[in-house]
Write a protein that holds these residues in place. Structure first.
Motif, PDB file in Angstrom:
ATOM      1  N   GLN A  21      28.257  62.137  46.359  1.00 35.52           N
ATOM      2  CA  GLN A  21      29.020  63.076  45.551  1.00 35.52           C
ATOM      3  C   GLN A  21      29.466  62.440  44.231  1.00 35.52           C
ATOM      4  O   GLN A  21      29.292  63.021  43.152  1.00 35.52           O
ATOM      5  N   GLU A  22      30.012  61.226  44.330  1.00 38.88           N
ATOM      6  CA  GLU A  22      30.505  60.558  43.123  1.00 38.88           C
ATOM      7  C   GLU A  22      29.381  60.207  42.151  1.00 38.88           C
ATOM      8  O   GLU A  22      29.514  60.373  40.946  1.00 38.88           O
ATOM      9  N   GLU A  23      28.270  59.715  42.704  1.00 37.77           N
ATOM     10  CA  GLU A  23      27.140  59.327  41.849  1.00 37.77           C
ATOM     11  C   GLU A  23      26.559  60.533  41.113  1.00 37.77           C
ATOM     12  O   GLU A  23      26.239  60.455  39.936  1.00 37.77           O
ATOM     13  N   ILE A  24      26.404  61.633  41.819  1.00 39.33           N
ATOM     14  CA  ILE A  24      25.843  62.823  41.169  1.00 39.33           C
ATOM     15  C   ILE A  24      26.815  63.343  40.118  1.00 39.33           C
ATOM     16  O   ILE A  24      26.425  63.711  39.012  1.00 39.33           O
ATOM     17  N   LYS A  25      28.101  63.346  40.459  1.00 40.47           N
ATOM     18  CA  LYS A  25      29.112  63.837  39.521  1.00 40.47           C
ATOM     19  C   LYS A  25      29.154  63.016  38.240  1.00 40.47           C
ATOM     20  O   LYS A  25      29.562  63.505  37.190  1.00 40.47           O
ATOM     21  N   SER A  26      28.751  61.746  38.330  1.00 44.06           N
ATOM     22  CA  SER A  26      28.796  60.877  37.151  1.00 44.06           C
ATOM     23  C   SER A  26      27.694  61.211  36.147  1.00 44.06           C
ATOM     24  O   SER A  26      27.716  60.730  35.017  1.00 44.06           O
ATOM     25  N   LEU A  27      26.714  62.019  36.563  1.00 42.47           N
ATOM     26  CA  LEU A  27      25.641  62.400  35.642  1.00 42.47           C
ATOM     27  C   LEU A  27      26.150  63.448  34.657  1.00 42.47           C
ATOM     28  O   LEU A  27      27.038  64.242  34.984  1.00 42.47           O
ATOM     29  N   GLN A  28      25.547  63.463  33.488  1.00 44.57           N
ATOM     30  CA  GLN A  28      25.947  64.449  32.488  1.00 44.57           C
ATOM     31  C   GLN A  28      25.413  65.834  32.858  1.00 44.57           C
ATOM     32  O   GLN A  28      24.281  65.963  33.340  1.00 44.57           O
ATOM     33  N   GLY A  29      26.222  66.857  32.704  1.00 48.14           N
ATOM     34  CA  GLY A  29      25.778  68.224  32.936  1.00 48.14           C
ATOM     35  C   GLY A  29      26.015  68.722  34.350  1.00 48.14           C
ATOM     36  O   GLY A  29      25.576  69.807  34.707  1.00 48.14           O
ATOM     37  N   ILE A  30      26.707  67.920  35.150  1.00 44.30           N
ATOM     38  CA  ILE A  30      26.986  68.320  36.529  1.00 44.30           C
ATOM     39  C   ILE A  30      28.340  69.019  36.580  1.00 44.30           C
ATOM     40  O   ILE A  30      29.353  68.482  36.117  1.00 44.30           O
ATOM     41  N   GLN A  40      23.497  68.067  56.546  1.00 47.07           N
ATOM     42  CA  GLN A  40      22.900  66.962  55.787  1.00 47.07           C
ATOM     43  C   GLN A  40      22.245  67.474  54.507  1.00 47.07           C
ATOM     44  O   GLN A  40      21.073  67.231  54.236  1.00 47.07           O
ATOM     45  N   SER A  41      23.038  68.217  53.781  1.00 48.36           N
ATOM     46  CA  SER A  41      22.525  68.784  52.538  1.00 48.36           C
ATOM     47  C   SER A  41      23.564  68.672  51.432  1.00 48.36           C
ATOM     48  O   SER A  41      24.753  68.464  51.690  1.00 48.36           O
ATOM     49  N   VAL A  42      23.074  68.803  50.207  1.00 47.03           N
ATOM     50  CA  VAL A  42      23.976  68.752  49.067  1.00 47.03           C
ATOM     51  C   VAL A  42      23.673  69.937  48.151  1.00 47.03           C
ATOM     52  O   VAL A  42      22.509  70.302  47.952  1.00 47.03           O
ATOM     53  N   ASN A  43      24.724  70.556  47.664  1.00 45.84           N
ATOM     54  CA  ASN A  43      24.604  71.644  46.711  1.00 45.84           C
ATOM     55  C   ASN A  43      25.153  71.176  45.378  1.00 45.84           C
ATOM     56  O   ASN A  43      26.266  70.653  45.322  1.00 45.84           O
ATOM     57  N   VAL A  44      24.382  71.386  44.326  1.00 46.51           N
ATOM     58  CA  VAL A  44      24.811  70.925  43.011  1.00 46.51           C
ATOM     59  C   VAL A  44      24.749  72.083  42.017  1.00 46.51           C
ATOM     60  O   VAL A  44      23.712  72.736  41.882  1.00 46.51           O
ATOM     61  N   ASP A  45      25.855  72.320  41.346  1.00 41.91           N
ATOM     62  CA  ASP A  45      25.885  73.270  40.231  1.00 41.91           C
ATOM     63  C   ASP A  45      25.736  72.462  38.958  1.00 41.91           C
ATOM     64  O   ASP A  45      26.483  71.506  38.736  1.00 41.91           O
ATOM     65  N   TYR A  46      24.780  72.832  38.115  1.00 46.97           N
ATOM     66  CA  TYR A  46      24.527  72.028  36.920  1.00 46.97           C
ATOM     67  C   TYR A  46      24.165  72.901  35.733  1.00 46.97           C
ATOM     68  O   TYR A  46      23.780  74.062  35.874  1.00 46.97           O
ATOM     69  N   ASP A  47      24.305  72.299  34.566  1.00 48.47           N
ATOM     70  CA  ASP A  47      23.963  72.970  33.321  1.00 48.47           C
ATOM     71  C   ASP A  47      22.507  72.630  32.984  1.00 48.47           C
ATOM     72  O   ASP A  47      22.201  71.484  32.655  1.00 48.47           O
ATOM     73  N   ILE A  56      18.335  65.086  39.080  1.00 51.08           N
ATOM     74  CA  ILE A  56      19.362  64.964  40.120  1.00 51.08           C
ATOM     75  C   ILE A  56      18.738  64.374  41.387  1.00 51.08           C
ATOM     76  O   ILE A  56      19.281  63.454  42.000  1.00 51.08           O
ATOM     77  N   LYS A  57      17.563  64.900  41.724  1.00 48.15           N
ATOM     78  CA  LYS A  57      16.852  64.401  42.896  1.00 48.15           C
ATOM     79  C   LYS A  57      16.531  62.911  42.753  1.00 48.15           C
ATOM     80  O   LYS A  57      16.725  62.128  43.682  1.00 48.15           O
ATOM     81  N   ASN A  58      16.068  62.524  41.564  1.00 50.58           N
ATOM     82  CA  ASN A  58      15.745  61.116  41.324  1.00 50.58           C
ATOM     83  C   ASN A  58      16.964  60.219  41.492  1.00 50.58           C
ATOM     84  O   ASN A  58      16.852  59.078  41.945  1.00 50.58           O
ATOM     85  N   LYS A  59      18.125  60.730  41.096  1.00 51.83           N
ATOM     86  CA  LYS A  59      19.361  59.961  41.231  1.00 51.83           C
ATOM     87  C   LYS A  59      19.637  59.678  42.707  1.00 51.83           C
ATOM     88  O   LYS A  59      19.978  58.557  43.082  1.00 51.83           O
TER      89      LYS A  59
END
Ligand SMILES: [Cu+2]
Length: 69
Positions: A21-30, A40-47, A56-59
């Motif tokens: 969660q923290e790593e993805i949130k640190s990306l720009q546009g999240i 065992q899933s993650v939901n991401v809202d992004y610009d 995001i997947k690569n991260k």
């Protein structure tokens, strides 16, 4: 705003969940990240103007987790 979800079968505890969660949130546009340990899933809202779902997947992969969609 767009939403993408990934399955991450190797998430096994809340520490993984928090770290991802923290790593993805640190990306720009999240905008928002929610990890569901039970499924065992993650939901991401992004610009989509700032980042795409592949980045995001690569991260997540770069953190050492296998991602199945
Ligand atoms: Cu863990």
């Amino acid at each position: 705003m767009e939403t993408v979800s990934f399955n991450i079968p190797s998430i096994s505890c809340s520490a993984c969940s928090r770290k991802i969660q923290e790593e993805i949130k640190s990306l720009q546009g999240i905008e928002n990240v929610s990890v569901d340990l039970k499924t065992q899933s993650v939901n991401v809202d992004y610009d989509p103007g700032s980042i795409n779902s592949q980045e995001i997947k690569n991260k997540i992969i770069s953190m050492g987790y296998e991602v199945t969609q």
